[in-house]
Design an enzyme around this catalytic site. Structure first.
Site, mmCIF file in Angstrom:
data_model
loop_
_atom_site.group_PDB
_atom_site.id
_atom_site.type_symbol
_atom_site.label_atom_id
_atom_site.label_comp_id
_atom_site.label_asym_id
_atom_site.label_seq_id
_atom_site.Cartn_x
_atom_site.Cartn_y
_atom_site.Cartn_z
ATOM 1 N N ASP A 192 -7.963 11.810 4.192
ATOM 2 C CA ASP A 192 -6.778 11.748 3.337
ATOM 3 C C ASP A 192 -7.075 10.965 2.061
ATOM 4 O O ASP A 192 -7.997 10.166 2.008
ATOM 5 C CB ASP A 192 -5.621 11.066 4.088
ATOM 6 C CG ASP A 192 -6.003 9.668 4.574
ATOM 7 O OD1 ASP A 192 -7.159 9.488 5.002
ATOM 8 O OD2 ASP A 192 -5.159 8.765 4.518
ATOM 9 N N GLU A 193 -6.269 11.212 1.054
ATOM 10 C CA GLU A 193 -6.228 10.387 -0.150
ATOM 11 C C GLU A 193 -7.625 10.075 -0.693
ATOM 12 O O GLU A 193 -8.085 8.942 -0.629
ATOM 13 C CB GLU A 193 -5.445 9.100 0.145
ATOM 14 C CG GLU A 193 -4.015 9.414 0.573
ATOM 15 C CD GLU A 193 -3.188 8.185 0.937
ATOM 16 O OE1 GLU A 193 -1.999 8.170 0.616
ATOM 17 O OE2 GLU A 193 -3.724 7.261 1.572
ATOM 18 N N HIS A 200 -10.876 5.805 1.626
ATOM 19 C CA HIS A 200 -10.494 4.685 2.498
ATOM 20 C C HIS A 200 -11.721 4.074 3.184
ATOM 21 O O HIS A 200 -11.663 3.688 4.348
ATOM 22 C CB HIS A 200 -9.468 5.138 3.547
ATOM 23 C CG HIS A 200 -8.105 5.407 2.962
ATOM 24 N ND1 HIS A 200 -7.280 4.417 2.501
ATOM 25 C CD2 HIS A 200 -7.432 6.573 2.749
ATOM 26 C CE1 HIS A 200 -6.147 4.942 2.034
ATOM 27 N NE2 HIS A 200 -6.223 6.252 2.163
ATOM 28 N N ASP A 223 -10.574 1.097 7.358
ATOM 29 C CA ASP A 223 -9.879 1.439 6.113
ATOM 30 C C ASP A 223 -10.469 0.579 5.003
ATOM 31 O O ASP A 223 -11.402 -0.196 5.235
ATOM 32 C CB ASP A 223 -8.356 1.243 6.258
ATOM 33 C CG ASP A 223 -7.593 2.308 5.470
ATOM 34 O OD1 ASP A 223 -7.804 2.365 4.240
ATOM 35 O OD2 ASP A 223 -6.826 3.076 6.066
ATOM 36 N N ARG A 256 -5.609 -2.664 8.699
ATOM 37 C CA ARG A 256 -4.907 -3.533 7.736
ATOM 38 C C ARG A 256 -4.545 -4.859 8.410
ATOM 39 O O ARG A 256 -4.702 -5.929 7.853
ATOM 40 C CB ARG A 256 -3.660 -2.837 7.210
ATOM 41 C CG ARG A 256 -3.877 -1.919 6.013
ATOM 42 C CD ARG A 256 -4.916 -0.833 6.244
ATOM 43 N NE ARG A 256 -5.014 0.081 5.133
ATOM 44 C CZ ARG A 256 -4.303 1.204 4.995
ATOM 45 N NH1 ARG A 256 -3.461 1.586 5.939
ATOM 46 N NH2 ARG A 256 -4.453 1.961 3.931
ATOM 47 N N ASP A 313 6.091 2.629 10.003
ATOM 48 C CA ASP A 313 6.025 1.420 9.182
ATOM 49 C C ASP A 313 7.227 1.352 8.251
ATOM 50 O O ASP A 313 7.576 0.290 7.753
ATOM 51 C CB ASP A 313 4.718 1.362 8.378
ATOM 52 C CG ASP A 313 4.335 2.708 7.801
ATOM 53 O OD1 ASP A 313 4.414 3.711 8.530
ATOM 54 O OD2 ASP A 313 3.973 2.770 6.610
ATOM 55 N N TYR A 345 7.090 8.185 10.082
ATOM 56 C CA TYR A 345 6.232 7.042 9.749
ATOM 57 C C TYR A 345 6.952 5.763 10.170
ATOM 58 O O TYR A 345 7.974 5.380 9.608
ATOM 59 C CB TYR A 345 5.865 7.061 8.258
ATOM 60 C CG TYR A 345 4.554 7.782 7.996
ATOM 61 C CD1 TYR A 345 4.196 8.899 8.749
ATOM 62 C CD2 TYR A 345 3.656 7.336 7.021
ATOM 63 C CE1 TYR A 345 2.993 9.553 8.534
ATOM 64 C CE2 TYR A 345 2.446 7.989 6.794
ATOM 65 C CZ TYR A 345 2.124 9.096 7.553
ATOM 66 O OH TYR A 345 0.925 9.735 7.334
ATOM 67 N N TRP A 348 0.712 15.618 7.543
ATOM 68 C CA TRP A 348 1.572 14.443 7.306
ATOM 69 C C TRP A 348 2.324 14.514 5.990
ATOM 70 O O TRP A 348 3.370 13.919 5.837
ATOM 71 C CB TRP A 348 0.745 13.147 7.355
ATOM 72 C CG TRP A 348 -0.162 12.925 6.164
ATOM 73 C CD1 TRP A 348 -1.379 13.492 5.946
ATOM 74 C CD2 TRP A 348 0.083 12.065 5.036
ATOM 75 N NE1 TRP A 348 -1.910 13.043 4.761
ATOM 76 C CE2 TRP A 348 -1.040 12.165 4.181
ATOM 77 C CE3 TRP A 348 1.132 11.211 4.676
ATOM 78 C CZ2 TRP A 348 -1.149 11.460 2.983
ATOM 79 C CZ3 TRP A 348 1.033 10.509 3.486
ATOM 80 C CH2 TRP A 348 -0.104 10.635 2.651
ATOM 81 N N TRP A 398 1.484 2.295 10.171
ATOM 82 C CA TRP A 398 0.531 1.682 9.235
ATOM 83 C C TRP A 398 0.924 0.226 9.090
ATOM 84 O O TRP A 398 2.114 -0.093 9.033
ATOM 85 C CB TRP A 398 0.570 2.406 7.880
ATOM 86 C CG TRP A 398 0.284 3.868 8.009
ATOM 87 C CD1 TRP A 398 1.188 4.879 8.072
ATOM 88 C CD2 TRP A 398 -1.020 4.489 8.118
ATOM 89 N NE1 TRP A 398 0.543 6.090 8.212
ATOM 90 C CE2 TRP A 398 -0.806 5.880 8.243
ATOM 91 C CE3 TRP A 398 -2.331 4.005 8.121
ATOM 92 C CZ2 TRP A 398 -1.858 6.795 8.373
ATOM 93 C CZ3 TRP A 398 -3.369 4.904 8.251
ATOM 94 C CH2 TRP A 398 -3.140 6.284 8.376
ATOM 95 N N THR A 399 -0.069 -0.653 9.029
ATOM 96 C CA THR A 399 0.272 -2.075 9.200
ATOM 97 C C THR A 399 0.044 -2.936 7.961
ATOM 98 O O THR A 399 -0.183 -4.137 8.082
ATOM 99 C CB THR A 399 -0.514 -2.665 10.399
ATOM 100 O OG1 THR A 399 -1.917 -2.477 10.159
ATOM 101 C CG2 THR A 399 -0.126 -2.000 11.698
ATOM 102 N N GLU A 400 0.108 -2.335 6.778
ATOM 103 C CA GLU A 400 -0.025 -3.171 5.577
ATOM 104 C C GLU A 400 0.926 -4.361 5.632
ATOM 105 O O GLU A 400 0.547 -5.502 5.352
ATOM 106 C CB GLU A 400 0.291 -2.365 4.306
ATOM 107 C CG GLU A 400 -0.750 -1.345 3.912
ATOM 108 C CD GLU A 400 -0.415 0.043 4.430
ATOM 109 O OE1 GLU A 400 0.253 0.151 5.478
ATOM 110 O OE2 GLU A 400 -0.816 1.032 3.781
#
Ligand code: ACM
Ligand code: ZN
Length: 530
Positions: free
Chosen positions: A297-298, A234, A157, A128, A395, A393, A365, A432-434
């Site tokens: 994931d997701e 992702h 991602d 990100r 972030d 987490y 997670w 996580w670096t959004e």
């Protein structure tokens, strides 16, 4: 008194100090640890070939990462059975001395130490927002001082691909760059958030040379790297470069939206299987470690439900549903990794298919372990790593997850039956670096959480005590200050005051509205406006 983090298994204070203003004469076994220790001394302008004796001694009775450190006024000795143990003994000495005011002495002591967990991990999302190889090395150095031994590198991602793969040059020509970046999430679901309307990411990737350099640097510090290529979800940045990887084959752009995106890899067509094999071929050449992380994931499966190829594959293999198609894909990747002598690790959604092959490590997670498949997985004798989002987490702002809560993260707190404890390889905390665009905010979020992570991964349960940890932390932040590393102060990381509880009540909304709120209010260092 020795104030090191993580807290050693046992510490006995002895009379006197080991003064080494005239240098330290380093000798004995363990060439790697010796070399590293001499380099550290040289950095502090301390001679390593004269002065007080410092001896590395091989003691085969000690375990893999175990060490003993004995310091008397005349001599310091590290006993270990492996390079890793010798390294950690030297790190304890080094930390104790760097925390000393004049950096030229340490209190005499007898320490016996070994880790609780063998997997002590930090996950860094560089997809990100990108952080260059020099910064990765700086972070690895801090990790090694804290005896963290696993660097989970989230390299791809939806919003960016960050590692050179020679067979797929578009991944780093095009896949690095998104058109714009959301900087807060007001109106996020309707895409009305504030944005930086310029491309981000061009040229922001690690070359294979960079990776080799980082791998070598990590090896000197006894850190294993787990590269993660997230799939089949992702994966939008890769699909933007190679549309044949998706169900529709339609051209898309590298995503400029955070969250979960419904364009995923098509597991009904051959293209993704070839892609995975080719990417793994290059990864295994670069990363000489046991594990590769496949994300998993997701994975929204809407497209699979209407994709003729996915449906045909489900029928042909007699699979129950789309989850089993992901399970089949995971098993394919596992078999390929096995053929390369590697093991697989993935986020806990890979358990949505009950057909997942044993031998995979599951990283827990989200979800309760009795409901998300983790307990069943453990019942079958398999292993897990724990990174439970509500606790660790990084972030998330401290007002959502403060440091005392972070420090409680353990198999015990999460209610895991103790018959499974030996199947917990360890713990990991991700960042996580959004909403983390620079090192000022990054460091504010991860320090002093990495100190807490170090202790919960390394120290025995009966050696964990938050009040005692905080006393040692107050000394240990001197090292962060000396290295120019930003960190959150107590009034921010501890929400037990009235003011802290008030901040906690704003929770997610505040995180979304102003990603820099905490840094602005609690740090002397201000973030850039980029
Ligand atoms: C995750 O946080 N999506 C693993
Ligand atoms: Zn498909």
């Amino acid at each position: 008194m020795i104030s090191v983090i993580p807290n050693p298994l046992s510490v006995k204070e002895l009379e006197g100090n080991f003064e080494f203003a005239d240098g330290i004469k380093v000798s004995g076994a363990f060439g790697g640890a010796k070399r590293y220790f001499c380099d550290v001394l040289a950095d502090c302008s301390i001679k390593s070939d004269q002065g007080k004796d410092f001896v590395f001694v091989c003691d085969p009775a000690l375990g893999e990462e175990e060490y003993k450190l004995t310091v008397t006024p005349e001599k310091a000795s590290v006993f270990a059975s492996s390079e890793a143990g010798a390294f950690y003994g030297a790190q304890t000495f080094r930390l104790a001395s760097e925390l000393d005011t004049d950096k030229k002495s340490i209190a005499c002591t007898e320490i016996h130490d070994k880790p609780r967990f063998r997997h002590r991990g930090f996950m860094f999302d560089v997809a990100r927002h990108f952080f260059d190889k020099e910064y990765i090395k700086k972070t690895l150095d801090m990790m090694s001082i804290l005896k963290l031994n696993t660097f989970h590198w989230h390299l791809s991602d939806d919003q960016g691909w960050r590692i050179e793969i020679k067979k797929y040059p578009l991944l780093t020509e095009k896949g690095t760059t998104r058109g714009s970046t959301a900087i807060n999430s007001v109106g996020w679901s309707e895409h009305k958030e504030a944005r930086i309307n310029k491309p981000y990411g061009e040229g922001k990737f690690y070359t294979q040379e960079d990776i080799r350099e980082v791998v070598e640097y990590a090896a000197e510090r006894h850190i294993n790297i787990i590269p993660e290529i997230d799939m089949p979800g992702h994966l939008a940045a890769a699909i933007a470069c190679y549309p044949e990887l998706s169900c529709t084959g339609k051209q898309i752009e590298v995503s400029d939206r955070w969250g979960v995106i419904d364009v995923i890899g098509c597991c009904g067509k051959q293209a993704i299987y070839k892609f995975v094999e080719n990417v793994i071929d290059e990864l295994v050449e670069l990363f000489p470690y046991e594990y590769i992380h496949i994300g998993g994931d997701e994975v929204p499966k809407d497209q699979w439900k209407i994709c003729p190829d996915c449906q045909a594959k489900i029928s042909k293999l007699g699979l129950k549903d789309e989850n089993e198609l992901q399970g089949d894909f995971n098993n394919f990747v596992l078999a390929y990794l096995k053929s390369k002598n590697r093991k697989m690790i993935g986020w806990n959604e890979i358990l949505d298919a009950s057909t997942l092959s044993d031998e995979t490590v599951v990283q827990w997670w989200c979800g309760e372990y009795k409901e998300n498949g983790v307990e069943k997985w453990l019942e079958k004798g398999n292993n897990i790593v724990i990174s439970y989002a509500p606790f660790v987490y990084m972030d998330h702002m401290y007002c959502m997850k403060d440091l005392p809560l972070f420090y409680k993260h353990s198999p015990e707190t999460l209610g895991l039956d103790n018959k499974y404890f030996s199947q917990v390889l360890g713990m990991e905390a991700p960042v996580w670096t959004e909403y983390i665009r620079d090192t000022v905010k990054l460091e504010f979020n991860i320090y002093p959480r990495l100190q807490a992570l170090s202790e919960i991964c390394w120290s025995a349960e009966n050696r964990k005590d938050f009040a005692d940890f905080e006393k040692r932390l107050a000394v240990n932040v001197k090292l962060l200050d000396a290295k120019g590393i930003n960190h959150a102060p107590k009034e921010c990381y501890d929400c037990s005051s009235d003011e802290g509880r008030e901040r906690q009540s704003v929770g997610w909304d505040l995180w979304a509205e102003d990603p820099y709120y905490e840094v602005k209010n609690f740090s002397k260092i201000q973030p850039s406006d980029s």
